[in-house]
Design a protein around this motif. Structure first.
Motif, PDB file in Angstrom:
ATOM      1  N   LEU A 140       0.826  -1.204   0.000  1.00  0.00           N
ATOM      2  CA  LEU A 140       0.000   0.000   0.000  1.00  0.00           C
ATOM      3  C   LEU A 140       0.865   1.262   0.000  1.00  0.00           C
ATOM      4  N   ARG A 141       2.009   1.190   0.663  1.00  0.00           N
ATOM      5  CA  ARG A 141       2.907   2.352   0.659  1.00  0.00           C
ATOM      6  C   ARG A 141       3.471   2.599  -0.735  1.00  0.00           C
ATOM      7  N   SER A 142       3.822   1.522  -1.442  1.00  0.00           N
ATOM      8  CA  SER A 142       4.322   1.676  -2.813  1.00  0.00           C
ATOM      9  C   SER A 142       3.255   2.258  -3.725  1.00  0.00           C
ATOM     10  N   ILE A 143       1.992   1.891  -3.475  1.00  0.00           N
ATOM     11  CA  ILE A 143       0.889   2.426  -4.285  1.00  0.00           C
ATOM     12  C   ILE A 143       0.655   3.897  -3.940  1.00  0.00           C
ATOM     13  N   TYR A 172     -10.776  -6.185   1.846  1.00  0.00           N
ATOM     14  CA  TYR A 172     -11.369  -5.114   1.041  1.00  0.00           C
ATOM     15  C   TYR A 172     -11.325  -3.768   1.752  1.00  0.00           C
ATOM     16  N   ASP A 173     -11.747  -3.744   3.020  1.00  0.00           N
ATOM     17  CA  ASP A 173     -11.816  -2.470   3.750  1.00  0.00           C
ATOM     18  C   ASP A 173     -10.450  -1.800   3.886  1.00  0.00           C
ATOM     19  N   SER A 174      -9.389  -2.587   3.816  1.00  0.00           N
ATOM     20  CA  SER A 174      -8.040  -2.039   3.984  1.00  0.00           C
ATOM     21  C   SER A 174      -7.493  -1.407   2.713  1.00  0.00           C
ATOM     22  N   VAL A 175      -8.073  -1.742   1.576  1.00  0.00           N
ATOM     23  CA  VAL A 175      -7.477  -1.314   0.303  1.00  0.00           C
ATOM     24  C   VAL A 175      -8.391  -0.470  -0.569  1.00  0.00           C
ATOM     25  N   LEU A 178      -7.916   3.549  -0.909  1.00  0.00           N
ATOM     26  CA  LEU A 178      -6.674   3.920  -1.581  1.00  0.00           C
ATOM     27  C   LEU A 178      -6.759   3.607  -3.074  1.00  0.00           C
ATOM     28  N   LEU A 179      -7.336   2.474  -3.429  1.00  0.00           N
ATOM     29  CA  LEU A 179      -7.449   2.123  -4.843  1.00  0.00           C
ATOM     30  C   LEU A 179      -8.313   3.134  -5.586  1.00  0.00           C
ATOM     31  N   LYS A 180      -9.404   3.553  -4.995  1.00  0.00           N
ATOM     32  CA  LYS A 180     -10.284   4.515  -5.665  1.00  0.00           C
ATOM     33  C   LYS A 180      -9.615   5.882  -5.772  1.00  0.00           C
ATOM     34  N   ARG A 181      -8.866   6.267  -4.749  1.00  0.00           N
ATOM     35  CA  ARG A 181      -8.123   7.531  -4.847  1.00  0.00           C
ATOM     36  C   ARG A 181      -7.063   7.459  -5.935  1.00  0.00           C
ATOM     37  N   GLY A 200     -11.422  -4.133  -8.895  1.00  0.00           N
ATOM     38  CA  GLY A 200     -12.355  -5.189  -9.257  1.00  0.00           C
ATOM     39  C   GLY A 200     -12.071  -6.476  -8.512  1.00  0.00           C
ATOM     40  N   ILE A 201     -10.797  -6.849  -8.438  1.00  0.00           N
ATOM     41  CA  ILE A 201     -10.408  -8.079  -7.743  1.00  0.00           C
ATOM     42  C   ILE A 201     -10.666  -7.963  -6.249  1.00  0.00           C
ATOM     43  N   ALA A 202     -10.335  -6.819  -5.658  1.00  0.00           N
ATOM     44  CA  ALA A 202     -10.560  -6.620  -4.224  1.00  0.00           C
ATOM     45  C   ALA A 202     -12.048  -6.689  -3.894  1.00  0.00           C
ATOM     46  N   THR A 203     -12.872  -6.139  -4.764  1.00  0.00           N
ATOM     47  CA  THR A 203     -14.318  -6.163  -4.542  1.00  0.00           C
ATOM     48  C   THR A 203     -14.861  -7.578  -4.658  1.00  0.00           C
ATOM     49  N   PHE A 204     -14.388  -8.310  -5.657  1.00  0.00           N
ATOM     50  CA  PHE A 204     -14.912  -9.647  -5.927  1.00  0.00           C
ATOM     51  C   PHE A 204     -14.410 -10.679  -4.916  1.00  0.00           C
TER      52      PHE A 204
END
Length: 450
Positions: A140-143, A172-175, A178-181, A200-204
């Protein structure tokens, strides 16, 4: 009108199986450290066909993969060794990823890429699960930092394959935020694409609620409707393709799509006018999915008019449930069929031969399903000379092993297969055999000789 709106003809849930043990093979440290980086796609570039031969496919970001690519990376000279060899290599990659103080941007990108490729090819849930308290914050830090596009994209791909590996309802709640931002704020088109796929993968796979899934579908639909403008990626065809693909994946998880269909079908029909073949095909596949989802099996005690019943005409499924039309997908179906006919027979010289062939093949199937929604991809009405019966559906198959194959006879199956291939690439077959998160997404059948 802008580039993605000019006329194309003018401008050219299944029961899981227990994982079965397999002999593991040698990883090559050298090969892992010199992984191929994906091709970068930019504004208005034409996406390669995503429907090539059985041996090679193309992803929405322009990356080609073959079914043997991951094995080539991890199996040096086809020498089989014990699992602790690739596990040792994986551990090295993990240590490099979490020890950020002694790593460089390029070094972290290499480590993330090596980690990702091992997870594609080997089922490593036990090895990864115990290190997630260190791994997830590092990825997450790299992202979040976006120090370089290469590191950020590598981290997003590593996150996606990690989510599939873990099959956890807690990630999901952890990522998600950040993914949407990242999708909305990143200045890198390639980063936006990878973040869309990761979302998409995190949601699914990551444990989102039904409401969160629907919210993310609305977020993706806004990207599609605006041609990427809503996330500051206007007329970037590759971004629109990614949003279409992940919307299709999430739609397979929603039991009743009636409320979402009206807005979605308008957006997808509009995208049939794109100048980008990849956008057109992804939109067409979603249209076929919407029609397929509008039919459900006739209930035992249900009475309904004969006109709303579509009996299966596939001989292999003749005795199965009759399918009932539950709602109207698109009120101007005659216009839609004409548009699909044009794409299935497009002949202008302004479109490459490869795109033309792909459009013909894809839209012949899509039109067939719009006209008769119980027919899935690659449905054939041709007669088998030996049996005198129609070939029907199920001609698209993925061989898992000698006794098991996956028949892609529904559009929802194709959407899930394509999503898993984007994440796992050439490691899909091995993961299907080992990883229940993968195998439960697609029903398997016993392989039979015709």
């Amino acid at each position: 009108m802008h580039d993605l709106r000019r006329q194309a003809l003018e401008s050219g849930k299944t029961v899981s199986r227990k994982a079965r043990s397999r002999n593991a093979s040698v990883p090559s440290s050298k090969a892992n450290s010199t992984l191929n980086s994906p091709a970068q796609s930019r504004a208005n570039s034409r996406n390669p066909s995503r429907h090539g031969s059985d041996d090679e496919e193309y992803l929405s970001d322009g990356t080609a993969w073959s079914t043997n690519s991951i094995d080539d990376i991890l199996n040096s000279e086809d020498v089989d060794l014990a699992p602790d060899v690739w596990k040792s290599e994986l551990n090295v990659r993990v240590e490099q990823m979490v020890d950020r103080k002694r790593s460089s941007t390029e070094g972290r990108a290499d480590s993330l890429a090596g980690f990702t490729h091992i997870l594609m090819a080997k089922y490593a849930k036990d090895e990864v699960d115990g290190r997630m308290s260190e791994l997830l914050p590092s990825m997450l830090r790299s992202i979040k930092s976006e120090t370089s596009e290469r590191e950020t994209v590598a981290a997003l791909k590593a996150l996606a394959v990690t989510i599939v590996t873990l099959d956890s309802d807690d990630i999901y709640d952890s990522v998600a935020d950040l993914l949407k931002r990242t999708i909305s704020d990143s200045e890198s088109i390639q980063t936006k694409i990878s973040a869309i796929h990761a979302l998409g993968i995190a949601t699914f796979f990551g444990g989102s609620s039904e409401e969160e899934t629907e919210d993310n579908m609305a977020f993706l639909l806004e990207i599609i409707e605006s041609d990427g403008l809503s996330i500051d990626a206007h007329d970037e065809g590759s971004v629109v393709v990614a949003a279409l693909e992940e919307w299709g994946l999430l739609a397979t998880e929603v039991e009743d799509l009636e409320d979402a269909t009206e807005a979605a079908i308008e957006a997808f029909v509009d995208q049939l006018q794109s100048s980008d073949a990849g956008v057109q095909i992804a939109a067409g596949e979603n249209i076929a999915l919407l029609y397929e989802k509008s039919y459900t099996p006739l209930e035992d005690d249900e009475e309904i008019s004969e006109g709303d019943i579509d009996s299966e005409d596939d001989d292999e499924r003749r005795n199965r449930d009759k399918m009932v039309k539950r709602y109207t997908v698109y009120r101007r179906q005659d216009q839609l069929l004409r548009a699909l006919d044009e794409l299935a027979t497009v002949s202008t010289r302004k479109i490459s031969k490869k795109d033309k062939k792909t459009l013909h093949s894809s839209f012949a199937d899509i039109r067939n399903s719009v006209e008769k929604p119980t027919r899935g991809p690659k449905y054939s009405t041709a007669l088998d000379q030996e049996t005198g019966r129609t070939y029907g559906g199920g001609r698209m198959k993925v061989k898992i092993n000698r006794n098991v194959e996956v028949r892609i006879d529904k559009w929802w199956k194709l959407q899930r297969l394509n999503a898993l291939r984007r994440v796992l690439q050439g490691g899909f077959v091995h993961q299907y055999d080992e990883n229940e998160a993968v195998s439960r997404c697609l029903p398997f059948s016993v392989a039979t000789k015709r």
